[in-house]
Design an enzyme around this catalytic site. Structure first.
Site, mmCIF file in Angstrom:
data_model
loop_
_atom_site.group_PDB
_atom_site.id
_atom_site.type_symbol
_atom_site.label_atom_id
_atom_site.label_comp_id
_atom_site.label_asym_id
_atom_site.label_seq_id
_atom_site.Cartn_x
_atom_site.Cartn_y
_atom_site.Cartn_z
ATOM 1 N N LYS A 168 -40.536 -71.833 -11.799
ATOM 2 C CA LYS A 168 -41.614 -70.399 -12.754
ATOM 3 C C LYS A 168 -40.327 -69.250 -13.175
ATOM 4 O O LYS A 168 -39.858 -68.964 -12.304
ATOM 5 C CB LYS A 168 -42.617 -70.533 -12.114
ATOM 6 C CG LYS A 168 -43.300 -69.792 -12.672
ATOM 7 C CD LYS A 168 -44.650 -70.880 -13.406
ATOM 8 C CE LYS A 168 -45.955 -70.493 -14.382
ATOM 9 N NZ LYS A 168 -47.082 -71.926 -14.445
ATOM 10 N N ASP A 219 -45.796 -70.412 -21.221
ATOM 11 C CA ASP A 219 -46.612 -69.868 -20.478
ATOM 12 C C ASP A 219 -47.908 -69.072 -20.982
ATOM 13 O O ASP A 219 -47.523 -68.019 -21.847
ATOM 14 C CB ASP A 219 -45.990 -69.487 -19.197
ATOM 15 C CG ASP A 219 -46.743 -69.612 -17.528
ATOM 16 O OD1 ASP A 219 -47.685 -68.444 -17.422
ATOM 17 O OD2 ASP A 219 -46.631 -71.015 -16.796
ATOM 18 N N GLY A 250 -65.439 -68.756 -20.792
ATOM 19 C CA GLY A 250 -63.570 -68.500 -22.014
ATOM 20 C C GLY A 250 -64.238 -68.812 -23.087
ATOM 21 O O GLY A 250 -65.192 -70.082 -22.955
ATOM 22 N N GLY A 267 -60.834 -69.658 -24.813
ATOM 23 C CA GLY A 267 -58.974 -69.744 -25.947
ATOM 24 C C GLY A 267 -59.324 -71.807 -25.821
ATOM 25 O O GLY A 267 -60.512 -72.313 -25.862
ATOM 26 N N ASN A 268 -58.136 -72.097 -25.719
ATOM 27 C CA ASN A 268 -57.633 -73.260 -25.564
ATOM 28 C C ASN A 268 -57.793 -74.382 -24.551
ATOM 29 O O ASN A 268 -59.165 -75.183 -24.715
ATOM 30 C CB ASN A 268 -55.856 -73.224 -25.758
ATOM 31 C CG ASN A 268 -55.168 -75.016 -25.445
ATOM 32 O OD1 ASN A 268 -55.408 -75.991 -24.819
ATOM 33 N ND2 ASN A 268 -54.938 -75.116 -26.719
HETATM 34 N N1 GLU Z 1 -47.795 -73.403 -18.127
HETATM 35 C C1 GLU Z 1 -48.655 -74.402 -17.567
HETATM 36 C C2 GLU Z 1 -48.789 -75.135 -16.264
HETATM 37 O O1 GLU Z 1 -49.028 -73.920 -15.788
HETATM 38 C C3 GLU Z 1 -47.481 -75.664 -17.795
HETATM 39 C C4 GLU Z 1 -46.162 -75.773 -17.302
HETATM 40 C C5 GLU Z 1 -45.636 -77.229 -17.613
HETATM 41 O O2 GLU Z 1 -45.824 -77.807 -18.978
HETATM 42 O O3 GLU Z 1 -44.536 -77.065 -17.933
HETATM 43 O O4 GLU Z 1 -49.198 -75.306 -16.063
#
Ligand code: GLU
Length: 446
Positions: free
Chosen positions: A125, A165, A237, A239-240
């Site tokens: 991350k 993210d 929610g 959202g997407n």
């Molecule tokens: N940000 C998304 C998650 O937390 C996707 C991470 C990714 O696709 O690498 O699952």
């Protein structure tokens, strides 16, 4: 592309940890979760030591010349929790309250998410402490390029693969990719995922997290001998994740009686309720680009406008918290109606451990976030495979493969949970952690 308009929360991601302000530390929580399962798995000391901390972490300064000519120095992070099963994978967050410990925790959760979904990737991350609402498009581009200049040699298609993210979008990914390719002198679309379909992205990525949740729900309902077409659901929610969950659930014949949304003007949340069930298209038509549903038009269409947390108290079979972390807590969990059988977590961390204990005692099945919302990263994995091959699949192909992966992941967890008579989240953690521990052992690390 209008970056400012796209500052939305990416699928399956966590925003601000509210409790962080009250001394809550997400990394400590992630380590406690890990320790509990490590005890149950009887993991040896060395493996515990290795897995309860990130393998590598980077933190660095990113000096940027702002539009007004001044120089501002931002702080950037990348944490690579574990790559025993494959290159690290995980998003980059833009957040004013970003901390190293938040990024550490999220990178550990990505390791478990990739592992439970059984994709050959580890957990990572990254983030930058900033509020993109206060930055011009040019400044955001410089930040992205500055971030990758500091970390370029430690990420890459075979090392660590970032993605969008919280408050980062496909456009940010393209700036990062472009700078990386300039530094490395080649085309590397497999560096990063969440790219627009026109430039190396995967078809089906937009739907992936929401659809993934419903693939799992569909199988769980089969196991519970419940007919999906006869179920009613309430979703937090719009959202997407919420929209695509609703879309597939409605296609399967289910009824969604309530959704909730953030009201941009009033700075509060509302729920919208219709006894006979929502119609997705008509609601999307009256929703602005910030995700706010138009109150007056909704009322005209027969939706009742109710307080934001009303979604939680519906007399339904299924709840899908798909917006915020810490939405179901000790304080409000007893407002959930006895009819509710399943809580399937679309957002990250929507149910606190205390609330989960309470629900489990009442016989409610809680499907944890890192299993339920893994569809996003599974599709990211597909995007990486396609980008590395420079050959792209149809949407049907992508969604078919996604369905297979999510269904397999669910049954592995479900079978263990039945066999050991343990809750679904414990079974998911056990599978995820033991796979990573095994990979570390096979490599001779511990
Ligand atoms: N940000 C998304 C998650 O937390 C996707 C991470 C990714 O696709 O690498 O699952």
């Amino acid at each position: 592309m209008q970056v400012k308009q796209e500052l939305k929360q990416e699928k399956g991601t966590t925003g601000v940890f509210r409790k962080e302000k009250e001394g809550f530390n997400p990394f400590k929580m992630a380590q406690q979760q890990f320790d509990r399962i490590a005890d149950q798995l009887n993991l040896d000391e060395q493996t515990r030591e290795l897995l309860r901390n990130p393998l590598r972490e980077y933190s660095f300064s990113i000096p940027i010349r702002m539009d007004d000519g001044t120089i501002k120095v931002f702080r950037g992070f990348r944490v690579q929790h574990n790559d025993a099963r494959g290159p690290c994978k995980g998003g980059i967050r833009f957040h004013p309250q970003e901390t190293q410990d938040t990024v550490r925790a999220l990178s550990m959760w990505m390791t478990w998410k990739c592992s439970v979904a059984d994709i050959p990737l580890g957990g990572g991350k990254g983030g930058i402490i900033c509020d993109p609402h206060n930055l011009s498009e040019r400044e955001q581009e410089k930040l992205c390029r500055g971030w990758v200049r500091q970390i370029a040699r430690d990420i890459g298609p075979v090392r660590d693969v970032p993605a969008p993210d919280v408050m980062t979008s496909g456009q940010h990914m393209l700036w990062i990719m472009d700078e990386y390719e300039t530094i490395m002198g080649g085309q590397y679309p497999g560096l990063i995922t969440g790219k627009p379909v026109e430039l190396g992205g995967s078809r089906g990525r937009t739907e992936a997290t929401g659809y993934g949740i419903i693939y799992i729900l569909r199988e769980l309902l089969k196991e519970m001998k419940m007919d999906i077409a006869k179920t009613t659901t309430s979703i937090q929610g719009f959202g997407n994740v919420a929209r695509y969950s609703a879309e597939l659930l409605l296609q399967y014949g289910g009824t969604v009686v309530s959704v909730s949304c953030w009201d941009q003007v009033e700075n509060r949340t509302y729920s919208y309720y219709k006894k006979t069930g929502i119609k997705l298209d008509e609601l999307i038509k009256i929703t602005d680009r910030f995700g706010t549903i138009d109150k007056k038009q909704a009322e005209k269409l027969g939706y009742e406008n109710r307080p934001g947390d009303d979604w939680l108290t519906q007399d339904v079979d299924i709840l899908i918290p798909a917006a915020l972390e810490h939405s179901i807590t000790e304080e409000n969990v007893n407002q959930i109606k006895p009819r509710v059988k399943i809580v399937i977590c679309g957002a990250n961390g929507p149910v606190t451990p205390e609330a989960e204990d309470y629900l489990e005692k009442k016989g409610v099945i809680v499907v944890p976030d890192f299993l339920a919302n893994a569809g996003g990263v599974v599709c990211s994995y597909f995007e990486q495979v396609q980008s590395n091959q420079n050959y792209y699949w149809t949407k049907e192909e992508v969604l078919g493969k996604l369905d297979n992966k999510m269904t397999d992941a669910f049954y592995k967890v479900w079978e263990l949970s039945k066999r050991k008579k343990i809750r679904v989240s414990d079974a998911a953690y056990m599978i995820a952690i033991s796979r990573v521990a095994e990979a570390c052992k096979m490599r001779g690390w511990v």
